[in-house]
Design an enzyme around this catalytic site. Structure first.
Site, PDB file in Angstrom:
ATOM      1  N   HIS A  80      15.662  12.968 -21.669  1.00 35.82           N
ATOM      2  CA  HIS A  80      15.577  12.553 -22.930  1.00 35.82           C
ATOM      3  C   HIS A  80      14.584  13.321 -23.426  1.00 35.82           C
ATOM      4  O   HIS A  80      13.476  12.674 -23.656  1.00 35.82           O
ATOM      5  CB  HIS A  80      15.779  11.234 -23.557  1.00 35.82           C
ATOM      6  CG  HIS A  80      16.997  10.443 -22.780  1.00 35.82           C
ATOM      7  ND1 HIS A  80      16.982   9.240 -22.493  1.00 35.82           N
ATOM      8  CD2 HIS A  80      18.332  10.972 -22.371  1.00 35.82           C
ATOM      9  CE1 HIS A  80      18.460   8.766 -22.031  1.00 35.82           C
ATOM     10  NE2 HIS A  80      18.911   9.944 -21.997  1.00 35.82           N
ATOM     11  N   HIS A 135      21.780  14.413 -26.529  1.00 37.09           N
ATOM     12  CA  HIS A 135      20.129  14.398 -26.591  1.00 37.09           C
ATOM     13  C   HIS A 135      19.719  15.758 -26.219  1.00 37.09           C
ATOM     14  O   HIS A 135      20.351  16.526 -25.503  1.00 37.09           O
ATOM     15  CB  HIS A 135      19.552  13.153 -25.779  1.00 37.09           C
ATOM     16  CG  HIS A 135      20.093  13.098 -24.365  1.00 37.09           C
ATOM     17  ND1 HIS A 135      19.522  14.142 -23.440  1.00 37.09           N
ATOM     18  CD2 HIS A 135      21.126  12.586 -23.605  1.00 37.09           C
ATOM     19  CE1 HIS A 135      20.035  14.021 -22.424  1.00 37.09           C
ATOM     20  NE2 HIS A 135      21.038  12.790 -22.309  1.00 37.09           N
ATOM     21  N   GLU A 152      28.003  14.769 -24.391  1.00 39.97           N
ATOM     22  CA  GLU A 152      28.496  13.804 -23.345  1.00 39.97           C
ATOM     23  C   GLU A 152      29.299  12.699 -24.110  1.00 39.97           C
ATOM     24  O   GLU A 152      29.048  11.445 -24.214  1.00 39.97           O
ATOM     25  CB  GLU A 152      27.389  13.188 -22.569  1.00 39.97           C
ATOM     26  CG  GLU A 152      26.157  12.636 -23.719  1.00 39.97           C
ATOM     27  CD  GLU A 152      24.977  11.905 -22.860  1.00 39.97           C
ATOM     28  OE1 GLU A 152      25.428  11.234 -21.882  1.00 39.97           O
ATOM     29  OE2 GLU A 152      23.867  12.581 -22.901  1.00 39.97           O
ATOM     30  N   TYR A 212      35.019   3.910 -23.146  1.00 38.23           N
ATOM     31  CA  TYR A 212      34.663   2.669 -22.380  1.00 38.23           C
ATOM     32  C   TYR A 212      35.482   1.600 -22.740  1.00 38.23           C
ATOM     33  O   TYR A 212      35.359   1.048 -23.851  1.00 38.23           O
ATOM     34  CB  TYR A 212      33.142   2.327 -22.126  1.00 38.23           C
ATOM     35  CG  TYR A 212      32.378   3.455 -22.060  1.00 38.23           C
ATOM     36  CD1 TYR A 212      32.182   4.184 -20.914  1.00 38.23           C
ATOM     37  CD2 TYR A 212      32.030   4.286 -23.308  1.00 38.23           C
ATOM     38  CE1 TYR A 212      31.514   5.091 -20.632  1.00 38.23           C
ATOM     39  CE2 TYR A 212      31.147   5.364 -23.035  1.00 38.23           C
ATOM     40  CZ  TYR A 212      31.026   5.913 -21.773  1.00 38.23           C
ATOM     41  OH  TYR A 212      30.117   7.028 -21.684  1.00 38.23           O
ATOM     42  N   ASP A 217      27.208   9.926 -13.109  1.00 38.61           N
ATOM     43  CA  ASP A 217      26.111  10.653 -14.215  1.00 38.61           C
ATOM     44  C   ASP A 217      24.873  10.970 -13.350  1.00 38.61           C
ATOM     45  O   ASP A 217      23.989   9.835 -12.911  1.00 38.61           O
ATOM     46  CB  ASP A 217      25.856   9.568 -15.268  1.00 38.61           C
ATOM     47  CG  ASP A 217      24.896  10.048 -16.218  1.00 38.61           C
ATOM     48  OD1 ASP A 217      24.218  11.395 -16.007  1.00 38.61           O
ATOM     49  OD2 ASP A 217      24.897   9.648 -17.435  1.00 38.61           O
ATOM     50  N   HIS A 246      27.656   4.967 -27.529  1.00 36.29           N
ATOM     51  CA  HIS A 246      26.446   5.858 -27.701  1.00 36.29           C
ATOM     52  C   HIS A 246      26.681   7.103 -28.517  1.00 36.29           C
ATOM     53  O   HIS A 246      27.724   7.476 -28.613  1.00 36.29           O
ATOM     54  CB  HIS A 246      26.026   5.985 -26.152  1.00 36.29           C
ATOM     55  CG  HIS A 246      27.065   6.794 -25.340  1.00 36.29           C
ATOM     56  ND1 HIS A 246      27.373   8.045 -25.385  1.00 36.29           N
ATOM     57  CD2 HIS A 246      27.868   6.414 -24.356  1.00 36.29           C
ATOM     58  CE1 HIS A 246      28.214   8.435 -24.492  1.00 36.29           C
ATOM     59  NE2 HIS A 246      28.548   7.393 -23.899  1.00 36.29           N
ATOM     60  N   ARG A 271      33.172   9.254 -18.929  1.00 29.93           N
ATOM     61  CA  ARG A 271      32.382  10.211 -19.871  1.00 29.93           C
ATOM     62  C   ARG A 271      32.323  11.636 -18.977  1.00 29.93           C
ATOM     63  O   ARG A 271      32.506  11.750 -17.822  1.00 29.93           O
ATOM     64  CB  ARG A 271      30.874   9.519 -19.740  1.00 29.93           C
ATOM     65  CG  ARG A 271      29.868  10.507 -20.257  1.00 29.93           C
ATOM     66  CD  ARG A 271      28.364   9.561 -20.862  1.00 29.93           C
ATOM     67  NE  ARG A 271      27.708   9.315 -19.697  1.00 29.93           N
ATOM     68  CZ  ARG A 271      27.751   8.043 -19.071  1.00 29.93           C
ATOM     69  NH1 ARG A 271      28.422   7.015 -19.718  1.00 29.93           N
ATOM     70  NH2 ARG A 271      26.903   7.931 -18.182  1.00 29.93           N
ATOM     71  N   ASP A 278      21.500  17.118 -16.341  1.00 28.34           N
ATOM     72  CA  ASP A 278      22.111  15.751 -16.799  1.00 28.34           C
ATOM     73  C   ASP A 278      23.489  16.007 -16.846  1.00 28.34           C
ATOM     74  O   ASP A 278      24.066  16.357 -17.982  1.00 28.34           O
ATOM     75  CB  ASP A 278      21.465  15.287 -17.772  1.00 28.34           C
ATOM     76  CG  ASP A 278      21.857  13.793 -18.623  1.00 28.34           C
ATOM     77  OD1 ASP A 278      22.688  13.236 -17.826  1.00 28.34           O
ATOM     78  OD2 ASP A 278      21.515  13.440 -19.512  1.00 28.34           O
ATOM     79  N   HIS A 296      24.403   1.934 -18.148  1.00 24.65           N
ATOM     80  CA  HIS A 296      23.349   2.100 -17.154  1.00 24.65           C
ATOM     81  C   HIS A 296      23.630   1.756 -15.796  1.00 24.65           C
ATOM     82  O   HIS A 296      22.571   1.289 -15.342  1.00 24.65           O
ATOM     83  CB  HIS A 296      21.932   1.877 -17.808  1.00 24.65           C
ATOM     84  CG  HIS A 296      21.569   2.899 -19.088  1.00 24.65           C
ATOM     85  ND1 HIS A 296      20.586   2.432 -20.052  1.00 24.65           N
ATOM     86  CD2 HIS A 296      22.312   3.968 -19.226  1.00 24.65           C
ATOM     87  CE1 HIS A 296      20.563   3.414 -20.976  1.00 24.65           C
ATOM     88  NE2 HIS A 296      21.525   4.374 -20.567  1.00 24.65           N
ATOM     89  N   ASP A 324       0.939  -1.138  -0.024  1.00 24.43           N
ATOM     90  CA  ASP A 324       0.149  -0.031   0.006  1.00 24.43           C
ATOM     91  C   ASP A 324       0.950   1.302  -0.013  1.00 24.43           C
ATOM     92  O   ASP A 324       0.433   2.326   0.433  1.00 24.43           O
ATOM     93  CB  ASP A 324      -0.970  -0.082   1.208  1.00 24.43           C
ATOM     94  CG  ASP A 324      -0.231  -0.176   2.497  1.00 24.43           C
ATOM     95  OD1 ASP A 324       1.049  -0.409   2.411  1.00 24.43           O
ATOM     96  OD2 ASP A 324      -0.885  -0.123   3.588  1.00 24.43           O
ATOM     97  N   GLU A 339      30.016  15.054 -19.339  1.00 25.19           N
ATOM     98  CA  GLU A 339      28.705  15.316 -19.736  1.00 25.19           C
ATOM     99  C   GLU A 339      28.310  16.870 -19.348  1.00 25.19           C
ATOM    100  O   GLU A 339      28.032  16.961 -18.222  1.00 25.19           O
ATOM    101  CB  GLU A 339      27.519  14.437 -19.522  1.00 25.19           C
ATOM    102  CG  GLU A 339      26.089  14.822 -19.896  1.00 25.19           C
ATOM    103  CD  GLU A 339      25.132  13.938 -19.669  1.00 25.19           C
ATOM    104  OE1 GLU A 339      25.251  13.086 -18.749  1.00 25.19           O
ATOM    105  OE2 GLU A 339      24.221  13.995 -20.584  1.00 25.19           O
TER     106      GLU A 339
HETATM  107  N1  GLY Z   1      21.725  10.022 -17.882  1.00 22.88           N
HETATM  108  C1  GLY Z   1      21.159   9.844 -18.917  1.00 22.88           C
HETATM  109  C2  GLY Z   1      21.945  10.187 -20.212  1.00 22.88           C
HETATM  110  O1  GLY Z   1      23.100  10.668 -19.956  1.00 22.88           O
HETATM  111  O2  GLY Z   1      21.562  10.330 -21.187  1.00 22.88           O
HETATM  112 MN    MN Z   2      22.539  12.551 -20.988  1.00 20.41          MN
HETATM  113 MN    MN Z   3      23.688  11.686 -18.078  1.00 20.63          MN
END
Ligand code: GLY
Ligand code: MN
Ligand code: MN
Length: 444
Positions: free
Chosen positions: A366, A359, A389, A393, A265, A355, A411, A276, A248, A44, A413
């Site tokens: 996103h 975005h 970003e 890796y 991140d 990647h 990374r 982000d 992720h 609940d 970003e």
């Molecule tokens: N944190 C998600 C991305 O960097 O796209």
């Molecule tokens: Mn991002």
């Molecule tokens: Mn990110």
């Protein structure tokens, strides 16, 4: 006390958004937009409610069990809101409600009704309109109810009622508006980025060998929550050692070791707008030679990518710039062999950079908005906000490279707004030079 408009966006700006949307829809159309659903966590207890971005963008109304209708040119009112009625008992347990009275007084609705009257009132609101704009494929229950309301109107056509003849995705008219941020939206995103940058600085300061990834997550959350971010904008990633190579990663429960890099991140969400930000740094405060070599490559790629951001540049320009610098660096350090052009052509870099470079960023991390228009990458325009970003890796078991590279994940970003003159980096307060990082890590 009741629930009132709490957004940093003014009531006038919300009204302007609705007017813009209605002028794009045309006077023969109607838009129907449901609030987000409230999700059960277990037994609940429920997850904290977070309003649907489209719904909030148009209303500033943050309650569940609501639905808004926009009817251009309607004499009795163009903005109709259905919501939960005031209920003293329920409000004592679960919090204040605006009720239909508050929806009219504080949220600009010209008419508001209890949500229980939806089935009774919606068909009449759709009648006489040619086209319906609604989100579809997001809430199956809403999709079904909408077709029920449409059937109810069609059942009356013999009595002379005109039923809508077309159903359009709301996205097509609304998301181009959301893509271009106003000054007020950018001010909120700047604040979200500043708060988030402080979270990154706190996490860097707290890092040292022997501490756990979740201790750094706690530092992030401290900065976010303490300054008014209701929640992180997405699940925070704190990945040390080879965890940085899991794009992720979200367990955040490893004990950090001497010699690790950690990749964070994370960004806060302020008034429904996201930051982000990613930073990568050594847990012991000193980059090793291989870590420094790859960090310098990623940072150079990121700076080259950011430098391309200006009005008229292609959406693809930052990615192309990043891929070139990353590939040059991979060749220079012997992780790839061959000519840079050939390695880009054959996508060889994807072994280490799988990647894209960014975005759109806004209410959703996103964010909405097309990346291509008429088959071409979209040209950037002032008011668009994007992330930049790039990363590298090296899988821990990658036997094609020398052992000292393996398990390194980096990374960097930032959040970048396109301005009339070029760009502005919203997240500039998060340290990213090697000197700044080494000076800060481990100081708490
Ligand atoms: N944190 C998600 C991305 O960097 O796209
Ligand atoms: Mn991002
Ligand atoms: Mn990110």
């Amino acid at each position: 006390m009741t629930a009132t408009l709490k957004s940093l966006i003014s009531a006038t700006e919300f009204a302007h958004r609705r007017a813009q949307l209605m002028s794009k829809m045309g006077s023969d159309a109607v838009a129907v937009v449901p609030a987000a659903l409230h999700y059960r966590r277990n037994r609940d207890t429920e997850y904290r409610f977070r309003q649907d971005s489209d719904f909030y963008y148009l209303s500033g109304f943050a309650e569940p069990e609501a639905l808004l209708v926009l009817l251009p040119g309607r004499a009795e009112g163009e903005f109709v809101l259905f919501c939960r009625p005031r209920d003293r008992e329920m409000e004592i347990w679960n919090g204040y409600r605006a009720g239909p009275e508050g929806a009219e007084k504080d949220f600009g609705a010209q008419q508001a009704f209890p949500i229980a009257e939806l089935d009774e009132r919606l068909p009449a609101l759709l009648a006489g309109r040619d086209r319906v704009y609604a989100p579809m494929g997001v809430q199956p229950d809403f999709d079904q109810r909408l077709s029920g309301w449409l059937s109810a109107v069609r059942a009356k056509t013999r009595a002379g009622v005109r039923a809508p003849s077309a159903l359009h995705l709301l996205d097509a008219v609304l998301h181009p508006l959301r893509l271009i941020k106003s000054d007020a939206e950018i001010a909120i995103m700047q604040r979200a980025a500043d708060i988030s940058a402080e979270g990154h600085r706190r996490a860097m300061a707290w890092a040292r060998p022997g501490r756990y990834e979740y201790e750094l997550e706690a530092e992030l959350l401290h900065a976010f929550t303490r300054q008014g971010c209701a929640a992180p904008a997405y699940g925070s990633i704190v990945g040390s050692g080879a965890n940085a190579c899991t794009l992720h990663y979200g367990e955040n429960d490893r004990r950090m070791q001497d010699g690790d890099l950690v990749l964070i991140d994370a960004g806060g969400e302020l008034d429904h707008y996201a930051a982000d930000i990613t930073r990568s740094f050594p847990v012991n405060g000193r980059f090793s030679a291989p870590q420094k070599a790859l960090y310098d490559v990623v940072l150079a790629a990121q700076l080259a990518a950011i430098a391309t951001v200006r009005p008229g540049a292609s959406w693809q320009a930052p990615h192309d710039a990043a891929v070139r610098v990353l590939t040059q660096g991979l060749v220079e350090h012997g992780l790839l062999q061959g000519s840079v052009d050939d390695l880009i052509q054959s996508n060889a870099f994807r072994r280490f950079y799988m990647h894209r470079t960014g975005h759109w960023l806004g209410m959703d991390v996103h964010d909405v908005g097309d990346y291509q228009v008429d088959g071409q990458w979209r040209p950037l325009m002032p008011g668009m906000v994007l992330t930049v970003e790039p990363g590298l890796y090296v899988a821990p078991d990658d036997e094609t490279v020398a052992e000292h590279w393996r398990g390194i994940g980096i990374r960097i970003e930032d959040d970048v707004v396109v301005t009339a003159q070029g760009h502005h980096v919203l997240s500039a307060n998060a340290p990213k030079t090697i000197a700044e990082i080494e000076a800060l890590v481990g100081t708490a």
